[in-house]
Design a protein around this motif. Structure first.
Motif, PDB file in Angstrom:
ATOM      1  N   GLU A  74      -6.157   2.212   8.703  1.00 43.70           N
ATOM      2  CA  GLU A  74      -5.708   0.906   9.161  1.00 43.70           C
ATOM      3  C   GLU A  74      -5.226   0.094   7.960  1.00 43.70           C
ATOM      4  O   GLU A  74      -5.905   0.040   6.933  1.00 43.70           O
ATOM      5  N   VAL A  75      -4.065  -0.516   8.092  1.00 42.04           N
ATOM      6  CA  VAL A  75      -3.467  -1.319   7.021  1.00 42.04           C
ATOM      7  C   VAL A  75      -3.556  -2.787   7.423  1.00 42.04           C
ATOM      8  O   VAL A  75      -3.141  -3.150   8.526  1.00 42.04           O
ATOM      9  N   PRO A  76      -4.069  -3.655   6.564  1.00 42.38           N
ATOM     10  CA  PRO A  76      -4.149  -5.082   6.915  1.00 42.38           C
ATOM     11  C   PRO A  76      -2.787  -5.651   7.276  1.00 42.38           C
ATOM     12  O   PRO A  76      -1.753  -5.255   6.712  1.00 42.38           O
ATOM     13  N   GLU A  77      -2.785  -6.580   8.199  1.00 42.31           N
ATOM     14  CA  GLU A  77      -1.541  -7.192   8.644  1.00 42.31           C
ATOM     15  C   GLU A  77      -0.826  -7.884   7.491  1.00 42.31           C
ATOM     16  O   GLU A  77      -1.443  -8.563   6.674  1.00 42.31           O
ATOM     17  N   GLY A  78       0.484  -7.691   7.410  1.00 42.76           N
ATOM     18  CA  GLY A  78       1.285  -8.319   6.367  1.00 42.76           C
ATOM     19  C   GLY A  78       1.432  -7.506   5.103  1.00 42.76           C
ATOM     20  O   GLY A  78       2.256  -7.829   4.237  1.00 42.76           O
ATOM     21  N   VAL A  79       0.650  -6.437   4.976  1.00 42.82           N
ATOM     22  CA  VAL A  79       0.732  -5.589   3.790  1.00 42.82           C
ATOM     23  C   VAL A  79       1.943  -4.660   3.925  1.00 42.82           C
ATOM     24  O   VAL A  79       2.140  -4.019   4.963  1.00 42.82           O
ATOM     25  N   ILE A  80       2.763  -4.588   2.867  1.00 38.08           N
ATOM     26  CA  ILE A  80       3.965  -3.739   2.873  1.00 38.08           C
ATOM     27  C   ILE A  80       3.544  -2.286   2.686  1.00 38.08           C
ATOM     28  O   ILE A  80       2.847  -1.954   1.722  1.00 38.08           O
ATOM     29  N   LYS A  81       3.968  -1.419   3.574  1.00 38.16           N
ATOM     30  CA  LYS A  81       3.690   0.011   3.445  1.00 38.16           C
ATOM     31  C   LYS A  81       4.838   0.655   2.662  1.00 38.16           C
ATOM     32  O   LYS A  81       6.011   0.508   3.025  1.00 38.16           O
ATOM     33  N   MET A 130       0.860  -1.181   0.000  1.00 38.82           N
ATOM     34  CA  MET A 130       0.000   0.000   0.000  1.00 38.82           C
ATOM     35  C   MET A 130       0.892   1.225   0.000  1.00 38.82           C
ATOM     36  O   MET A 130       1.791   1.357   0.826  1.00 38.82           O
ATOM     37  N   ALA A 131       0.648   2.118  -0.949  1.00 35.31           N
ATOM     38  CA  ALA A 131       1.482   3.311  -1.086  1.00 35.31           C
ATOM     39  C   ALA A 131       1.110   4.347  -0.039  1.00 35.31           C
ATOM     40  O   ALA A 131      -0.019   4.834  -0.004  1.00 35.31           O
ATOM     41  N   MET A 132       2.074   4.688   0.817  1.00 29.85           N
ATOM     42  CA  MET A 132       1.898   5.786   1.771  1.00 29.85           C
ATOM     43  C   MET A 132       2.291   7.072   1.058  1.00 29.85           C
ATOM     44  O   MET A 132       3.317   7.692   1.335  1.00 29.85           O
ATOM     45  N   TYR A 133       1.440   7.470   0.121  1.00 32.83           N
ATOM     46  CA  TYR A 133       1.795   8.542  -0.814  1.00 32.83           C
ATOM     47  C   TYR A 133       0.859   9.726  -0.600  1.00 32.83           C
ATOM     48  O   TYR A 133      -0.361   9.565  -0.530  1.00 32.83           O
ATOM     49  N   GLY A 134       1.445  10.933  -0.496  1.00 28.46           N
ATOM     50  CA  GLY A 134       0.640  12.138  -0.424  1.00 28.46           C
ATOM     51  C   GLY A 134      -0.308  12.123   0.760  1.00 28.46           C
ATOM     52  O   GLY A 134       0.073  11.916   1.922  1.00 28.46           O
ATOM     53  N   GLU A 135      -1.576  12.302   0.447  1.00 27.79           N
ATOM     54  CA  GLU A 135      -2.591  12.425   1.497  1.00 27.79           C
ATOM     55  C   GLU A 135      -2.759  11.138   2.299  1.00 27.79           C
ATOM     56  O   GLU A 135      -3.154  11.167   3.472  1.00 27.79           O
ATOM     57  N   ILE A 136      -2.458   9.979   1.692  1.00 26.20           N
ATOM     58  CA  ILE A 136      -2.618   8.718   2.408  1.00 26.20           C
ATOM     59  C   ILE A 136      -1.588   8.609   3.535  1.00 26.20           C
ATOM     60  O   ILE A 136      -1.908   8.166   4.645  1.00 26.20           O
TER      61      ILE A 136
END
Length: 686
Positions: A320-327, A304-310
């Motif tokens: 909330e980011v699901p467990e195991g998902v790469i930020k 999941m891209a931690m980009y800009g507004e996110i």
């Protein structure tokens, strides 16, 4: 396996592939076959009878590295002499083992295609019987985002680009140890780019604006409101189609929810007017996407891209980011791991995981960028190599080492920095001086220290336009702001141009123009000196290496020099225009045209041979557009004093005194072309 005699490889050496019918391995074998032919002059012999080289999967007793993509080379004493076993733990292990052999036995460089560097022809090659074990790469998922790739798109006639364009890109990535790619930006799905990347063994990932690699909503459902609140079933239909289309492939699935056109979704749906509302929807959608993937794919790799507004919403605790998902955390486009500048807003919020942030993390990093301001698109990274190393090693220290996606642009202008980052994703740390020495030593046979110094000094010559270490300008600095200045000027506007505040701050327009003039003028001497030094070195090189240095570096120096001269002349023209000194303003505007044309000529000279037409799709920096703007400015200036017959300046400044009062207009009215008039006026007025 006991020690044995060195192995001699020649045109007669036989190869035996003991692998399955794998398409990616077949592609890799084709590379080896081509390399063998280049070195020995004939295609390699494939045989099951007393081969010199065996390619196979790992077996008990091989002691092959046990991690994914592991490989080893084992020398074994056979009945007819030494045999080399190239052994892979898995499919990519086989591929990397073959490419290790290609590089260190056959002498094929990772960027051989892009540097036009063929391996030397040989009769025999003697390999010492020294076993090799691969080391695990620092970064698990590592590769390129082939983004803003207009040169690749325009290089050949066919659109979307064919295998002829994409194969050298993916091959170079594999040879650099990469295993992941976003193969292009918003290209037609009929193109070969996705399939070829998968067929060559690469993991495919997605642009953060196209979650799961799904069709853009407005493209699939034109005329409908792109609102998940209103049309959840349509969004989910697109995600479902994307999952089913790619479920059998190696995919690093991107979970995300942004608006159409890569912007915050609430710009099109203003009912989401608080951070909490926005974060709740993003969290819900990401969880929905993740669950949908899990229905079809066992143990999917997701990010999941931690980009800009996110990123902002996540750090505020709204997502909330699901467990195991790469930020995935992104740099600002200029190599610094802070939030990117949007227009004039430049908060520079740190873009790395907090110390208490658990889970897996990674990085999206730019060695090339396009932002309509000061980015580098046709030229290499404008800051020093040490900035790249510092930022990425710091990211690794925070635990952001599961994933590294590098914006690779059009490849050709960025070979040096792509080589640097490949060393980082493999080893985790790099000595910039050692890497530069190694890089130059692989590409050139003489003048090594002098060429290395050119690369060091390149970043010292780039314009520092702001207070931060990464505030250094690529070639777009000379073009996008210049066109904004010219348009604003000719529209008759006099108030401050807000579009330039990111560079100049809030000040009157004439002061903004003066700021750019001073920056451009200050850079010219350094670029002149660097160019002259490069030309002197080129005279000492062979024809091939001279050409290589031109394509890899001098053309970029030319773009900076011509750009800084063009921008300085343009700003000088504006200052003279304010003084109503129109002839001299016309001369300066002509110098701007001539300087920008020099940049175009440099690209044209680079665009020959293999690179014919490579730069014809220069649609982002767009030198032609800048030249057209500058030509319009000088024609506008000529209208101020030479209209309507375009002969008044010739009469006033160029005609002999004995003639100007007695000439007959009906026989002496041919106006001089702009270029000729400007050169004639310059001899008189300067």
């Amino acid at each position: 396996m006991k020690a044995c005699e060195p192995l001699t490889i020649s045109s007669e050496s036989g190869y035996n592939l003991q692998t399955d019918e794998s398409v990616p391995i077949a592609h890799a074998w084709n590379m080896i076959a081509r390399d063998h032919k280049q070195v020995f002059g004939r295609k390699p012999l494939q045989t099951e009878v007393e081969p010199s080289i065996i390619i196979r999967y790992a077996q008990e007793g091989d002691s092959c590295p046990h991690w994914p993509e592991g490989y080893c080379l084992r020398f074994v004493a056979g009945s007819k002499g030494t045999v080399l076993h190239i052994i892979g733990r898995d499919e990519l292990g086989i591929i990397y083992g073959l490419l290790h052999y290609s590089r260190f036995a056959l002498g094929v460089e990772p960027f051989w295609f892009w540097a036009e560097l063929l391996p030397p022809k040989r009769d025999t090659i003697v390999l010492p019987s020294q076993n090799v074990d691969s080391i695990p790469s620092k970064v698990r998922y590592r590769g390129w985002f082939v983004n803003d790739e207009v040169c690749l798109i325009g290089w050949k006639e066919d659109y979307p680009p064919t295998e002829q364009v994409w194969q050298p890109v993916f091959e170079a990535l594999l040879r650099c140890g990469g295993n992941m790619v976003i193969p292009g930006t918003d290209l037609p799905r009929t193109g070969i780019h996705h399939k070829l990347a998968a067929d060559m063994g690469l993991w495919i990932t997605h642009h953060h604006a196209e979650p799961l690699g799904a069709e853009m909503f407005l493209r699939a459902f034109p005329g409908k409101q792109a609102s998940y609140r209103e049309h959840p079933e349509l969004f989910e239909q697109l995600w479902q189609e994307a999952i089913e289309r790619q479920k059998e492939e190696k995919i690093v699935w991107v979970l995300s929810f942004r608006g159409q056109g890569d912007k915050p979704f609430w710009e099109d749906d203003p009912s989401f007017n608080t951070p909490d509302k926005r974060g709740q929807l993003i969290s819900y959608v990401v969880r929905k996407q993740y669950n949908m993937i899990c229905e079809f794919v066992e143990q999917p790799v997701c990010c999941m891209a931690m980009y800009g507004e996110i990123a902002e919403l996540y750090k505020q605790g709204h997502i909330e980011v699901p467990e195991g998902v790469i930020k995935i955390w992104a740099d600002n486009g200029y190599g610094k791991m802070v939030s990117r500048r949007h227009g004039n807003l430049n908060y520079r919020v740190p873009a790395l995981p907090e110390a208490q942030d658990g889970g897996k993390n990674g990085v999206y990093y730019h060695v090339t960028f396009h932002d309509l301001q000061a980015s580098n698109h046709l030229t290499q990274f404008p800051s020093s190599a040490s900035l790249i190393v510092e930022e990425l090693t710091a990211a690794f220290t925070t635990g952001a080492d599961e994933y590294l996606l590098v914006n690779s642009g059009n490849i050709l202008p960025h070979v040096y920095t792509l080589d640097l980052v490949a060393n980082l994703w493999t080893k985790g740390k790099v000595n910039t001086e050692e890497q530069l020495t190694d890089f130059i030593g692989r590409l050139y046979s003489s003048q090594l220290q002098e060429i290395s110094q050119l690369y060091r000094d390149y970043s010292r010559c780039t314009i520092d336009y702001g207070p931060h270490k990464d505030d250094r300008a690529g070639e777009e600095f000379y073009h996008h702001p210049a066109r904004q200045i010219m348009g604003y000027w000719l529209q008759g506007k006099e108030s401050s141009d807000e579009r330039l505040y990111w560079a100049t701050g809030e000040r009157p327009f004439p002061e903004q123009v003066r700021w750019f003039k001073e920056k451009a003028e200050s850079a010219i001497p350094d670029w002149v000196e660097l160019r002259e030094r490069c030309l002197r070195i080129m005279k000492q090189l062979s024809e091939d290496e001279c050409r290589r240095l031109y394509n890899q570096l001098l053309v970029q120096i030319e773009l900076h020099l011509s750009g800084s001269r063009g921008l300085a002349s343009l700003c000088s023209a504006y200052g003279l225009f304010l003084e109503k000194d129109y002839p001299r303003a016309f001369i300066q505007a002509s110098h701007a045209v001539w300087s920008y044309r020099m940049g175009k000529e440099a690209l044209s000279l680079a665009g020959t041979g293999r690179w014919e037409h490579f730069y014809r799709a220069d649609w982002l920096t767009n030198l032609d557009n800048t030249i057209s703007h500058a030509d319009t400015v000088r024609r506008f200036l000529r209208l101020q004093g030479d209209s309507p017959d375009m002969f008044l300046w010739s009469k006033q400044y160029l005609m002999p005194e004995t003639e100007k009062y007695i000439y007959l207009e009906n026989t002496h009215r041919k106006p001089l072309p702009d270029d000729e008039l400007a050169r004639c006026l310059e001899k008189v007025l300067y």
